[in-house]
Scaffold this active site. Structure first.
Site, short mmCIF file in Angstrom:
data_model
loop_
_atom_site.label_atom_id
_atom_site.label_comp_id
_atom_site.label_asym_id
_atom_site.label_seq_id
_atom_site.Cartn_x
_atom_site.Cartn_y
_atom_site.Cartn_z
CB ALA A 1 -0.86 -0.09 1.28
CD GLU B 1 -4.13 21.57 -5.63
OE1 GLU B 1 -4.08 20.39 -5.53
OE2 GLU B 1 -5.24 22.29 -6.44
NE ARG C 1 1.65 28.61 15.50
CZ ARG C 1 1.95 28.63 16.81
NH1 ARG C 1 1.90 27.60 17.72
NH2 ARG C 1 2.06 29.77 17.27
CD GLU D 1 -6.23 19.28 -8.69
OE1 GLU D 1 -6.39 18.55 -9.87
OE2 GLU D 1 -6.73 20.14 -8.28
CB SER E 1 -13.53 20.96 -12.09
OG SER E 1 -12.86 22.02 -11.94
#
Length: 117
Positions: free
Chosen positions: A7, A28, A49, A63, A92
Site C-alpha cells: 500500500a 498545491e 496552525r 485534487e 473540478s
C-alpha cells in the site's frame, strides 16, 4: 506487514505520477510547503496552525481524487461525452469548493492574528 508495504508503494507511485503529470498537483504541493512556515506565523494556537495546514492538505487530497477521475474518464473514451464532461466538471467543482474553504480558513486566521475578530 506485506500488505502495508504494498500500500505504501502504491501511494508513492500514485503521488509520483500525479506530480509528474499534473501542474495543479505541483502547485498545491508548493502551497503545502509554503503553508508550513506561514501557519506557524499566522496561527495563534497549535490547533489553528494544524487546521491551516490541514485545509491545504484537503485541497491536495481533493485534487488527487479529481485527477484520478479525469484520468479514468479519459481512459474510457477519447470521444466527447456530455456525461463524462459533467463528471469532470463536478470533480473540478469539488476542487474549487475545497480551495474556497481553505482560503476562508486562512482569511479567518489572518483576521484573528490581526485582532480584527
Amino acid at each position: 506487514m506485506l500488505r502495508l508495504w504494498r500500500a505504501t508503494i502504491n501511494t508513492r507511485n500514485g503521488l509520483a505520477f500525479a506530480i509528474r503529470s499534473e501542474q495543479a498537483v505541483r502547485e498545491e504541493l508548493a502551497a503545502l510547503v509554503l503553508s508550513l512556515p506561514l501557519a506557524w506565523l499566522i496561527g495563534l494556537t497549535a490547533m489553528r496552525r494544524i487546521e491551516l495546514v490541514a485545509a491545504v492538505v484537503l485541497v491536495l487530497v481533493v485534487e488527487l481524487l479529481n485527477t484520478a477521475i479525469e484520468k479514468l474518464a479519459d481512459r474510457l473514451t477519447t470521444d466527447h461525452d456530455p456525461q463524462i464532461g459533467r463528471v469532470k466538471d463536478m470533480g473540478s467543482a469539488a476542487v474549487g469548493v475545497a480551495l474556497v474553504m481553505a482560503g476562508l480558513f486562512w482569511l479567518f486566521a489572518l483576521a484573528e492574528r490581526m485582532g480584527v475578530i
